[in-house]
Design a protein around this motif. Structure first.
Motif, PDB file in Angstrom:
ATOM      1  N   PRO B 187       0.826  -1.224   0.000  1.00  0.00           N
ATOM      2  CA  PRO B 187       0.000   0.000   0.000  1.00  0.00           C
ATOM      3  C   PRO B 187       0.854   1.265   0.000  1.00  0.00           C
ATOM      4  O   PRO B 187       1.996   1.262   0.464  1.00  0.00           O
ATOM      5  CB  PRO B 187      -0.789  -0.105   1.312  1.00  0.00           C
ATOM      6  CG  PRO B 187      -0.655  -1.518   1.756  1.00  0.00           C
ATOM      7  CD  PRO B 187       0.652  -2.015   1.227  1.00  0.00           C
ATOM      8  N   ALA B 189       0.510   5.661   0.794  1.00  0.00           N
ATOM      9  CA  ALA B 189      -0.299   6.602   1.551  1.00  0.00           C
ATOM     10  C   ALA B 189      -1.254   7.357   0.631  1.00  0.00           C
ATOM     11  O   ALA B 189      -0.964   7.601  -0.530  1.00  0.00           O
ATOM     12  CB  ALA B 189       0.608   7.581   2.299  1.00  0.00           C
ATOM     13  N   GLN B 341       6.039  -1.214   6.527  1.00  0.00           N
ATOM     14  CA  GLN B 341       6.252   0.094   5.911  1.00  0.00           C
ATOM     15  C   GLN B 341       5.999   1.251   6.879  1.00  0.00           C
ATOM     16  O   GLN B 341       6.646   2.284   6.769  1.00  0.00           O
ATOM     17  CB  GLN B 341       5.289   0.282   4.733  1.00  0.00           C
ATOM     18  CG  GLN B 341       5.527  -0.590   3.535  1.00  0.00           C
ATOM     19  CD  GLN B 341       4.758  -0.056   2.345  1.00  0.00           C
ATOM     20  OE1 GLN B 341       5.357   0.386   1.386  1.00  0.00           O
ATOM     21  NE2 GLN B 341       3.436  -0.074   2.420  1.00  0.00           N
ATOM     22  N   CYS B 342       5.023   1.092   7.756  1.00  0.00           N
ATOM     23  CA  CYS B 342       4.585   2.214   8.592  1.00  0.00           C
ATOM     24  C   CYS B 342       4.934   1.947  10.056  1.00  0.00           C
ATOM     25  O   CYS B 342       4.469   0.954  10.644  1.00  0.00           O
ATOM     26  CB  CYS B 342       3.073   2.417   8.462  1.00  0.00           C
ATOM     27  SG  CYS B 342       2.528   2.643   6.759  1.00  0.00           S
ATOM     28  N   GLY B 343       5.716   2.844  10.634  1.00  0.00           N
ATOM     29  CA  GLY B 343       6.157   2.653  12.008  1.00  0.00           C
ATOM     30  C   GLY B 343       5.033   2.434  12.994  1.00  0.00           C
ATOM     31  O   GLY B 343       5.081   1.481  13.792  1.00  0.00           O
ATOM     32  N   PRO B 344       3.991   3.286  12.991  1.00  0.00           N
ATOM     33  CA  PRO B 344       2.910   3.091  13.958  1.00  0.00           C
ATOM     34  C   PRO B 344       2.217   1.732  13.815  1.00  0.00           C
ATOM     35  O   PRO B 344       1.754   1.167  14.818  1.00  0.00           O
ATOM     36  CB  PRO B 344       1.943   4.240  13.629  1.00  0.00           C
ATOM     37  CG  PRO B 344       2.808   5.293  13.010  1.00  0.00           C
ATOM     38  CD  PRO B 344       3.836   4.548  12.226  1.00  0.00           C
ATOM     39  N   LYS B 347       4.810  -1.016  15.221  1.00  0.00           N
ATOM     40  CA  LYS B 347       4.878  -0.947  16.689  1.00  0.00           C
ATOM     41  C   LYS B 347       3.517  -1.210  17.330  1.00  0.00           C
ATOM     42  O   LYS B 347       3.415  -1.898  18.344  1.00  0.00           O
ATOM     43  CB  LYS B 347       5.376   0.442  17.114  1.00  0.00           C
ATOM     44  CG  LYS B 347       6.737   0.823  16.566  1.00  0.00           C
ATOM     45  CD  LYS B 347       7.833   0.028  17.225  1.00  0.00           C
ATOM     46  CE  LYS B 347       9.202   0.573  16.831  1.00  0.00           C
ATOM     47  NZ  LYS B 347      10.304  -0.224  17.396  1.00  0.00           N
ATOM     48  N   GLY B 348       2.490  -0.631  16.727  1.00  0.00           N
ATOM     49  CA  GLY B 348       1.160  -0.717  17.331  1.00  0.00           C
ATOM     50  C   GLY B 348       0.575  -2.115  17.294  1.00  0.00           C
ATOM     51  O   GLY B 348       0.062  -2.612  18.308  1.00  0.00           O
ATOM     52  N   ARG B 371      -2.870   0.964  28.374  1.00  0.00           N
ATOM     53  CA  ARG B 371      -2.133   1.302  27.146  1.00  0.00           C
ATOM     54  C   ARG B 371      -2.856   0.742  25.915  1.00  0.00           C
ATOM     55  O   ARG B 371      -2.952   1.386  24.881  1.00  0.00           O
ATOM     56  CB  ARG B 371      -0.714   0.732  27.238  1.00  0.00           C
ATOM     57  CG  ARG B 371       0.223   1.272  26.177  1.00  0.00           C
ATOM     58  CD  ARG B 371       1.638   0.826  26.451  1.00  0.00           C
ATOM     59  NE  ARG B 371       1.739  -0.626  26.556  1.00  0.00           N
ATOM     60  CZ  ARG B 371       2.838  -1.288  26.913  1.00  0.00           C
ATOM     61  NH1 ARG B 371       3.923  -0.636  27.228  1.00  0.00           N
ATOM     62  NH2 ARG B 371       2.845  -2.606  26.965  1.00  0.00           N
ATOM     63  N   ARG B 374      -5.632   3.030  25.099  1.00  0.00           N
ATOM     64  CA  ARG B 374      -5.153   4.254  24.445  1.00  0.00           C
ATOM     65  C   ARG B 374      -4.810   3.969  22.982  1.00  0.00           C
ATOM     66  O   ARG B 374      -5.199   4.704  22.090  1.00  0.00           O
ATOM     67  CB  ARG B 374      -3.931   4.786  25.201  1.00  0.00           C
ATOM     68  CG  ARG B 374      -3.341   6.052  24.632  1.00  0.00           C
ATOM     69  CD  ARG B 374      -2.412   6.715  25.650  1.00  0.00           C
ATOM     70  NE  ARG B 374      -1.434   5.802  26.229  1.00  0.00           N
ATOM     71  CZ  ARG B 374      -0.318   5.402  25.617  1.00  0.00           C
ATOM     72  NH1 ARG B 374      -0.054   5.846  24.400  1.00  0.00           N
ATOM     73  NH2 ARG B 374       0.522   4.584  26.207  1.00  0.00           N
ATOM     74  N   TRP B 375      -4.109   2.889  22.723  1.00  0.00           N
ATOM     75  CA  TRP B 375      -3.760   2.548  21.346  1.00  0.00           C
ATOM     76  C   TRP B 375      -5.015   2.349  20.490  1.00  0.00           C
ATOM     77  O   TRP B 375      -5.053   2.681  19.315  1.00  0.00           O
ATOM     78  CB  TRP B 375      -2.939   1.261  21.324  1.00  0.00           C
ATOM     79  CG  TRP B 375      -1.500   1.426  21.721  1.00  0.00           C
ATOM     80  CD1 TRP B 375      -0.764   2.576  21.670  1.00  0.00           C
ATOM     81  CD2 TRP B 375      -0.636   0.403  22.230  1.00  0.00           C
ATOM     82  NE1 TRP B 375       0.511   2.321  22.116  1.00  0.00           N
ATOM     83  CE2 TRP B 375       0.628   1.005  22.461  1.00  0.00           C
ATOM     84  CE3 TRP B 375      -0.780  -0.951  22.506  1.00  0.00           C
ATOM     85  CZ2 TRP B 375       1.724   0.290  22.951  1.00  0.00           C
ATOM     86  CZ3 TRP B 375       0.309  -1.665  22.985  1.00  0.00           C
ATOM     87  CH2 TRP B 375       1.537  -1.044  23.212  1.00  0.00           C
ATOM     88  N   LEU B 379      -4.521   4.932  17.373  1.00  0.00           N
ATOM     89  CA  LEU B 379      -3.817   4.402  16.198  1.00  0.00           C
ATOM     90  C   LEU B 379      -4.611   4.408  14.887  1.00  0.00           C
ATOM     91  O   LEU B 379      -3.990   4.415  13.815  1.00  0.00           O
ATOM     92  CB  LEU B 379      -3.312   2.981  16.491  1.00  0.00           C
ATOM     93  CG  LEU B 379      -2.165   2.906  17.508  1.00  0.00           C
ATOM     94  CD1 LEU B 379      -1.802   1.456  17.804  1.00  0.00           C
ATOM     95  CD2 LEU B 379      -0.939   3.658  17.001  1.00  0.00           C
ATOM     96  N   ARG B 382      -3.375   5.841  11.245  1.00  0.00           N
ATOM     97  CA  ARG B 382      -1.935   6.093  11.290  1.00  0.00           C
ATOM     98  C   ARG B 382      -1.146   5.194  10.343  1.00  0.00           C
ATOM     99  O   ARG B 382       0.087   5.246  10.334  1.00  0.00           O
ATOM    100  CB  ARG B 382      -1.416   5.906  12.714  1.00  0.00           C
ATOM    101  CG  ARG B 382      -2.025   6.807  13.789  1.00  0.00           C
ATOM    102  CD  ARG B 382      -1.521   8.231  13.735  1.00  0.00           C
ATOM    103  NE  ARG B 382      -0.072   8.317  13.685  1.00  0.00           N
ATOM    104  CZ  ARG B 382       0.755   8.130  14.732  1.00  0.00           C
ATOM    105  NH1 ARG B 382       0.240   7.865  15.910  1.00  0.00           N
ATOM    106  NH2 ARG B 382       2.052   8.228  14.597  1.00  0.00           N
ATOM    107  N   GLY B 383      -1.817   4.374   9.564  1.00  0.00           N
ATOM    108  CA  GLY B 383      -1.123   3.516   8.607  1.00  0.00           C
ATOM    109  C   GLY B 383      -1.559   3.849   7.190  1.00  0.00           C
ATOM    110  O   GLY B 383      -2.560   4.524   6.976  1.00  0.00           O
ATOM    111  N   ALA B 384      -0.796   3.371   6.218  1.00  0.00           N
ATOM    112  CA  ALA B 384      -1.127   3.649   4.815  1.00  0.00           C
ATOM    113  C   ALA B 384      -2.365   2.869   4.369  1.00  0.00           C
ATOM    114  O   ALA B 384      -3.102   3.309   3.489  1.00  0.00           O
ATOM    115  CB  ALA B 384       0.057   3.296   3.918  1.00  0.00           C
TER     116      ALA B 384
END
Lengths: 73, 434
Positions: B187, B189, B341-344, B347-348, B371, B374-375, B379, B382-384
């Motif tokens: 994908p 963005a 590809q996408c950090g969040p 990690k998420g 946590r 919250r995620w 989140l 936040r991804g493509a």
């Protein structure tokens, strides 16, 4: 003005946050998050453009037109 | 167009395929096995007199057809958005079905390729497309569609078939566009969106193959006939991929708006035991509680519950399984399918999977649950692609719908999870082995 961060490009350098912290926050991993509400303020436009220019990855997308169209999500 | 058929066997037969009682089938065919051109024509396919061009776009708008790939976006809005832009324009039929709990696109492309192709050709003509592509991720489906195109001979709009090996996110619309353009099936963005810049940088209409399979009904029978079943906001029928603890897992055409339990009673042999939960929309609509067994399966009703019908897959979590364990399994799968590809997203999804795994192992604490909460709201977006959105929705649904179970796991652990042999992608393996 609409501001996006391309998540495939953002590497978490944090330069945008340094330049324009009101609009560009950093999450717990250091990746940029946009405050869309803050980005609406016209007086922040110069700082937003400066933040976009400061990003070493060119990850910040600024839409200055009034373009509207299909938004699927 | 010259074609080379891939060396592969025919699409696997579907053991359980059916239609809800008293419903006139639109998407499910009468044949067991692949419907060729002769059979499709004999059943009325490609008949003269279909609504075409701008009149067809108006009919699709009046029918209020919504996309069947997951987003349920109004189809006519997409068509107009592409049609009104300067050419060249393209159409991309997305048959890259990488959702483990969904098998409708595989059925349509493998068994009813001409139903999809007729819808594709009508849509391509209506938007003035230069060419139309069919994107698939399995060689058997490539063979079926290539054969169907060859059966047709010449077509008003050239039809090309493109297959790419891809993971879960590789069938997302921008990933398909990228793959056809010669890049990796990953994908990108948005913006720009495909209707602005898609294939080869040109406006591109991307439609799920089930969406296109609904177009012939509207073109031949009119929008009023299309709306004869379904709800006002979600008219028509959809293909229910039924799996999990039910009498007859399989693929069934049912009216939109049918209650979940009524759908399983009508076509899938009912629930096997008292369900504990339901995965709705494949891995993208979260986990609904057992109390929602009578929820109506339509786009708007499920949206009010922070869920979604998505691709139309519903998986029953039976009495011997733990919903938290299932959520951990699904989250682990999604984390493994993040493209990196996408950090969040990397990690998420990993963080949410770790938290749910800790929960089923009895080692999670309140801080980790806070946590996760919250995620689950921070989140999305936040991804493509939508993978991270689906993962966050799953986490929200666990916390909202299974709060007591979460608390019990925190305080006492879970005997079911402790003996759960379904960890590690067993849902995916179960469905893919079919």
């Amino acid at each position: 003005m609409r501001v996006h961060v391309d998540p495939t490009k953002c590497q978490g350098y944090g330069q945008c946050h340094e330049v324009c912290p009101d609009v560009f926050g950093l999450d717990e991993w250091g990746y940029a998050e946009v405050s869309e509400a803050a980005a609406q303020a016209a007086e922040r436009e110069p700082a937003i453009l400066a933040a976009a220019a400061a990003c070493p990855e060119g990850a910040i997308i600024v839409e200055t037109s009034d373009a509207t169209g299909v938004e699927e999500n | 167009m010259s074609v080379t058929l891939p060396p592969t066997s025919a699409p696997a037969p579907f053991e359980n395929v059916g239609v809800a009682p008293s419903l006139e089938a639109r998407l499910v065919g009468q044949l067991r096995g692949r419907e060729d051109l002769e059979a499709y024509r004999a059943a009325g396919g490609y008949a003269e007199g279909a609504e075409r061009g701008g009149a067809l776009i108006a009919a699709v708008e009046a029918a209020h057809l919504r996309g069947r790939g997951g987003a349920a976006f109004p189809t006519s809005v997409k068509w107009r958005s592409v049609a009104e832009r300067p050419g060249p324009r393209y159409l991309l039929a997305n048959g890259g079905e990488r959702e483990p709990l969904s098998f409708k696109d595989r059925y349509l492309l493998g068994q009813r390729p001409h139903l999809v192709l007729e819808g594709l050709l009508l849509a391509a003509e209506a938007i003035g497309a230069e060419a139309a592509y069919v994107f698939v991720t399995e060689s058997a489906l490539e063979r079926s569609v290539v054969t169907a195109v060859a059966e047709l001979g010449s077509t008003a709009v050239p039809v090309l078939v493109h297959r790419a090996d891809s993971g879960y996110a590789g069938a997302e619309e921008t990933a398909a566009i990228r793959a056809i353009g010669g890049g990796p099936a990953l994908p990108v963005a948005k913006p720009p969106r495909p209707y602005e810049q898609g294939l080869f940088g040109s406006p591109t209409l991307v439609q799920n193959v089930e969406t296109l399979a609904n177009v012939p009904t509207i073109a031949h029978n009119g929008w009023e006939a299309f709306q004869a079943v379904g709800t006002d906001g979600s008219p028509g029928t959809f293909l229910l991929s039924a799996s999990g603890e039910c009498g007859a897992p399989g693929l069934y055409e049912v009216p939109l708006g049918i209650e979940l339990s009524a759908a399983f009673d009508a076509v899938a042999g009912g629930f096997a035991g008292t369900p504990k939960a339901f995965l709705v929309g494949g891995f993208f609509g979260g986990l609904l509680p057992a109390a929602d067994h009578s929820v109506t399966l339509d786009y708007d009703e499920l949206a009010t519950r922070d869920s979604g019908l998505g691709c139309g897959a519903v998986h029953v979590v039976g009495p011997d399984r733990c919903p938290i364990g299932v959520a951990a399994e699904v989250m682990g799968y999604l984390a493994g399918e993040s493209t990196g590809q996408c950090g969040p997203c990397v990690k998420g999804t990993a963080g949410m999977a770790e938290t749910l795994t800790a929960l089923i192992r009895g080692s999670a604490d309140d801080e980790e649950i806070a946590r996760l909460e919250r995620w689950s709201t921070a989140l999305p977006g936040r991804g493509a692609c939508g993978l991270l959105d689906g993962a966050a929705l799953l986490a929200r649904s666990v916390l909202r719908n299974f709060g007591e179970e979460v608390a019990r796991h925190l305080s006492h652990g879970c005997a079911t999870c402790g003996t759960n042999d379904r960890a590690g992608g067993a849902i995916a393996k179960e469905v893919r082995s079919r």
